[in-house]
Structures are given as C-alpha cells and as structure tokens.
Design a protein around this motif. Structure first.
Motif, PDB file in Angstrom:
ATOM      1  N   MET A 162       0.856  -1.171   0.000  1.00 46.49           N
ATOM      2  CA  MET A 162       0.000   0.000   0.000  1.00 46.49           C
ATOM      3  C   MET A 162       0.897   1.227   0.000  1.00 46.49           C
ATOM      4  SD  MET A 162      -3.013   1.142   2.645  1.00 46.49           S
ATOM      5  CE  MET A 162      -2.092   0.840   4.107  1.00 46.49           C
ATOM      6  N   ASN A 163       0.614   2.187  -0.862  1.00 45.85           N
ATOM      7  CA  ASN A 163       1.358   3.435  -0.934  1.00 45.85           C
ATOM      8  C   ASN A 163       0.625   4.518  -0.180  1.00 45.85           C
ATOM      9  OD1 ASN A 163       3.249   2.312  -2.734  1.00 45.85           O
ATOM     10  ND2 ASN A 163       1.849   2.652  -4.420  1.00 45.85           N
ATOM     11  N   ARG A 164       1.349   5.377   0.506  1.00 46.20           N
ATOM     12  CA  ARG A 164       0.741   6.502   1.219  1.00 46.20           C
ATOM     13  C   ARG A 164       1.364   7.789   0.718  1.00 46.20           C
ATOM     14  NH1 ARG A 164      -2.866   5.560   4.795  1.00 46.20           N
ATOM     15  NH2 ARG A 164      -2.792   3.713   6.031  1.00 46.20           N
ATOM     16  N   PHE A 165       0.547   8.799   0.618  1.00 46.24           N
ATOM     17  CA  PHE A 165       0.996  10.119   0.217  1.00 46.24           C
ATOM     18  C   PHE A 165       0.467  11.118   1.219  1.00 46.24           C
ATOM     19  CE2 PHE A 165       2.577   8.856  -3.834  1.00 46.24           C
ATOM     20  CZ  PHE A 165       1.800   7.780  -4.192  1.00 46.24           C
ATOM     21  N   THR A 166       1.300  12.017   1.630  1.00 45.19           N
ATOM     22  CA  THR A 166       0.848  13.064   2.532  1.00 45.19           C
ATOM     23  C   THR A 166       1.180  14.403   1.899  1.00 45.19           C
ATOM     24  OG1 THR A 166       2.917  13.035   3.750  1.00 45.19           O
ATOM     25  CG2 THR A 166       1.131  11.671   4.605  1.00 45.19           C
ATOM     26  N   GLY A 167       0.345  15.366   2.116  1.00 47.11           N
ATOM     27  CA  GLY A 167       0.555  16.691   1.534  1.00 47.11           C
ATOM     28  C   GLY A 167       1.024  17.683   2.561  1.00 47.11           C
ATOM     29  N   PRO A 168       1.403  18.874   2.103  1.00 53.87           N
ATOM     30  CA  PRO A 168       1.893  19.899   3.015  1.00 53.87           C
ATOM     31  C   PRO A 168       0.847  20.344   4.025  1.00 53.87           C
ATOM     32  CG  PRO A 168       1.684  20.746   0.770  1.00 53.87           C
ATOM     33  CD  PRO A 168       1.402  19.283   0.722  1.00 53.87           C
TER      34      PRO A 168
ATOM     35  N   THR B 257      -7.674   9.846   6.239  1.00 54.88           N
ATOM     36  CA  THR B 257      -7.051   8.773   5.476  1.00 54.88           C
ATOM     37  C   THR B 257      -8.121   8.028   4.696  1.00 54.88           C
ATOM     38  OG1 THR B 257      -5.315   8.519   7.121  1.00 54.88           O
ATOM     39  CG2 THR B 257      -5.654   6.687   5.623  1.00 54.88           C
ATOM     40  N   ALA B 258      -7.977   8.034   3.394  1.00 54.78           N
ATOM     41  CA  ALA B 258      -8.893   7.304   2.524  1.00 54.78           C
ATOM     42  C   ALA B 258      -8.103   6.237   1.792  1.00 54.78           C
ATOM     43  CB  ALA B 258      -9.559   8.237   1.523  1.00 54.78           C
ATOM     44  N   HIS B 259      -8.688   5.065   1.693  1.00 54.14           N
ATOM     45  CA  HIS B 259      -8.059   4.008   0.912  1.00 54.14           C
ATOM     46  C   HIS B 259      -8.839   3.869  -0.392  1.00 54.14           C
ATOM     47  CE1 HIS B 259      -5.356   0.627   0.413  1.00 54.14           C
ATOM     48  NE2 HIS B 259      -6.331   0.180  -0.369  1.00 54.14           N
ATOM     49  N   VAL B 260      -8.122   3.946  -1.505  1.00 56.64           N
ATOM     50  CA  VAL B 260      -8.718   3.898  -2.829  1.00 56.64           C
ATOM     51  C   VAL B 260      -8.416   2.543  -3.458  1.00 56.64           C
ATOM     52  CG1 VAL B 260      -8.798   4.974  -5.113  1.00 56.64           C
ATOM     53  CG2 VAL B 260      -8.380   6.383  -3.075  1.00 56.64           C
ATOM     54  N   VAL B 261      -9.477   1.851  -3.882  1.00 56.82           N
ATOM     55  CA  VAL B 261      -9.325   0.580  -4.580  1.00 56.82           C
ATOM     56  C   VAL B 261      -9.650   0.853  -6.047  1.00 56.82           C
ATOM     57  CG1 VAL B 261     -10.062  -1.821  -4.750  1.00 56.82           C
ATOM     58  CG2 VAL B 261     -10.025  -0.678  -2.517  1.00 56.82           C
ATOM     59  N   SER B 262      -8.622   0.811  -6.887  1.00 63.30           N
ATOM     60  CA  SER B 262      -8.829   1.161  -8.288  1.00 63.30           C
ATOM     61  C   SER B 262      -7.734   0.555  -9.153  1.00 63.30           C
ATOM     62  CB  SER B 262      -8.820   2.681  -8.462  1.00 63.30           C
ATOM     63  OG  SER B 262      -8.974   3.032  -9.821  1.00 63.30           O
ATOM     64  N   ASN B 263      -8.086   0.241 -10.389  1.00 66.07           N
ATOM     65  CA  ASN B 263      -7.107  -0.180 -11.384  1.00 66.07           C
ATOM     66  C   ASN B 263      -6.734   0.980 -12.299  1.00 66.07           C
ATOM     67  OD1 ASN B 263      -7.005  -2.880 -10.530  1.00 66.07           O
ATOM     68  ND2 ASN B 263      -8.851  -3.363 -11.686  1.00 66.07           N
ATOM     69  N   SER B 264      -7.300   2.157 -12.041  1.00 61.47           N
ATOM     70  CA  SER B 264      -7.065   3.321 -12.892  1.00 61.47           C
ATOM     71  C   SER B 264      -5.833   4.092 -12.430  1.00 61.47           C
ATOM     72  CB  SER B 264      -8.283   4.252 -12.862  1.00 61.47           C
ATOM     73  OG  SER B 264      -7.975   5.482 -13.483  1.00 61.47           O
TER      74      SER B 264
ATOM     75  N   SER C  18      -5.527  -2.491  -5.574  1.00 64.39           N
ATOM     76  CA  SER C  18      -6.433  -2.895  -6.654  1.00 64.39           C
ATOM     77  C   SER C  18      -7.353  -3.991  -6.134  1.00 64.39           C
ATOM     78  CB  SER C  18      -5.650  -3.403  -7.861  1.00 64.39           C
ATOM     79  OG  SER C  18      -5.070  -4.658  -7.575  1.00 64.39           O
ATOM     80  N   ILE C  19      -8.411  -4.250  -6.862  1.00 60.83           N
ATOM     81  CA  ILE C  19      -9.356  -5.294  -6.491  1.00 60.83           C
ATOM     82  C   ILE C  19      -8.636  -6.631  -6.367  1.00 60.83           C
ATOM     83  CG2 ILE C  19     -11.317  -6.636  -7.377  1.00 60.83           C
ATOM     84  CD1 ILE C  19     -12.411  -3.987  -8.493  1.00 60.83           C
TER      85      ILE C  19
ATOM     86  N   PRO D 203      -5.698  -4.983   2.284  1.00 60.97           N
ATOM     87  CA  PRO D 203      -5.279  -3.592   2.481  1.00 60.97           C
ATOM     88  C   PRO D 203      -6.325  -2.734   3.200  1.00 60.97           C
ATOM     89  CG  PRO D 203      -4.810  -4.295   0.239  1.00 60.97           C
ATOM     90  CD  PRO D 203      -5.647  -5.373   0.874  1.00 60.97           C
ATOM     91  N   LEU D 204      -7.582  -3.148   3.156  1.00 65.65           N
ATOM     92  CA  LEU D 204      -8.654  -2.383   3.786  1.00 65.65           C
ATOM     93  C   LEU D 204      -8.769  -2.654   5.283  1.00 65.65           C
ATOM     94  CD1 LEU D 204     -11.407  -2.889   1.068  1.00 65.65           C
ATOM     95  CD2 LEU D 204      -9.664  -1.106   1.208  1.00 65.65           C
ATOM     96  N   LEU D 205      -8.031  -3.616   5.769  1.00 64.08           N
ATOM     97  CA  LEU D 205      -8.088  -3.979   7.174  1.00 64.08           C
ATOM     98  C   LEU D 205      -7.099  -3.198   8.033  1.00 64.08           C
ATOM     99  CD1 LEU D 205      -8.406  -7.856   6.750  1.00 64.08           C
ATOM    100  CD2 LEU D 205     -10.241  -6.165   7.026  1.00 64.08           C
ATOM    101  N   ALA D 206      -6.293  -2.367   7.403  1.00 60.29           N
ATOM    102  CA  ALA D 206      -5.317  -1.563   8.148  1.00 60.29           C
ATOM    103  C   ALA D 206      -6.052  -0.592   9.068  1.00 60.29           C
ATOM    104  CB  ALA D 206      -4.427  -0.796   7.176  1.00 60.29           C
ATOM    105  N   PRO D 207      -5.532  -0.385  10.271  1.00 60.71           N
ATOM    106  CA  PRO D 207      -6.186   0.564  11.178  1.00 60.71           C
ATOM    107  C   PRO D 207      -6.039   2.000  10.680  1.00 60.71           C
ATOM    108  CG  PRO D 207      -4.141  -0.248  12.118  1.00 60.71           C
ATOM    109  CD  PRO D 207      -4.363  -1.017  10.858  1.00 60.71           C
TER     110      PRO D 207
END
Length: 107
Positions: A1-7, A16-23, A48-49, A55-59
């Motif tokens: 799982m990749n995480r990105f944080t902004g300034p 924190t939102a988890h996105v499930v996508s192949n796009s 991805s699906i 990955p959705l089970l992470a706290p």
C-alpha cells in the motif's frame, strides 16, 4: 500500500482514505492532490481489487473509495463483499457517469 501526505497534513489531523482502483489516472490524480495539499489534509492508500480486502483492514482508514469503473462484474462483487463486511469507515463507490450504473451501485 502506498501513502501520500501533503503539506497541509501538518496543519490538522489528515483524513485517510483508501482507494481501490485499477485506474492509474485516478490514483495519480489523487496522489497529486494529496502531495500538493490542494484538497486539504488527506492521505491516500491505494490498492487494486486483485489485492483483495487485506489492504482495507489496516487501522486508521477514515473512508474507503472503490472505483467500479464501467460496472465490471468483478468490481461490483468486490463492492458487495466490502459492504457486507461492515467496515468501520464509509464506503464510497465511484464510476462512470451512467445513471443505471449508479442505481446498481446503490442497491
């Protein structure tokens, strides 16, 4: 799982939102929003699906976003499975701009 944080993440607790996508376009666009802080303090995780629900089970996930694309059966099956598990976070389905698809996702 990749995480990105902004300034903006340092200003207040990030959501924190988890996105499930192949796009790749969707994921890179959300990652850019997070990195620049344009949308506020957000962190996104991506999977991805095909990676399943693990990955959705992470706290600490505040929302789950599932890209159902054009309504492929695998995407709907995954959406139904996640909703049936009753996560502690809201599940948001996004997809093509098609009223029939949107109605199917709500059902």
């Amino acid at each position: 799982m990749n995480r990105f944080t902004g300034p903006a993440a340092g200003r207040s607790a990030p959501l924190t939102a988890h996105v499930v996508s192949n796009s790749a376009a969707l994921c890179s666009g959300l990652a850019r929003l997070s990195e620049t802080g344009e949308a506020g303090p957000f962190q996104f995780g991506f999977s991805s699906i095909h990676e399943g629900i693990e990955p959705l089970l992470a706290p600490g996930i505040d929302a789950i976003i599932i890209d159902i694309g054009a309504g492929e059966p695998a995407a709907f099956d995954f959406l139904r499975r996640v909703v049936a598990l009753g996560p502690d976070a809201p599940v948001v389905a996004i997809g093509a701009d098609d009223p029939a698809l949107q109605a199917d996702a709500i059902e």
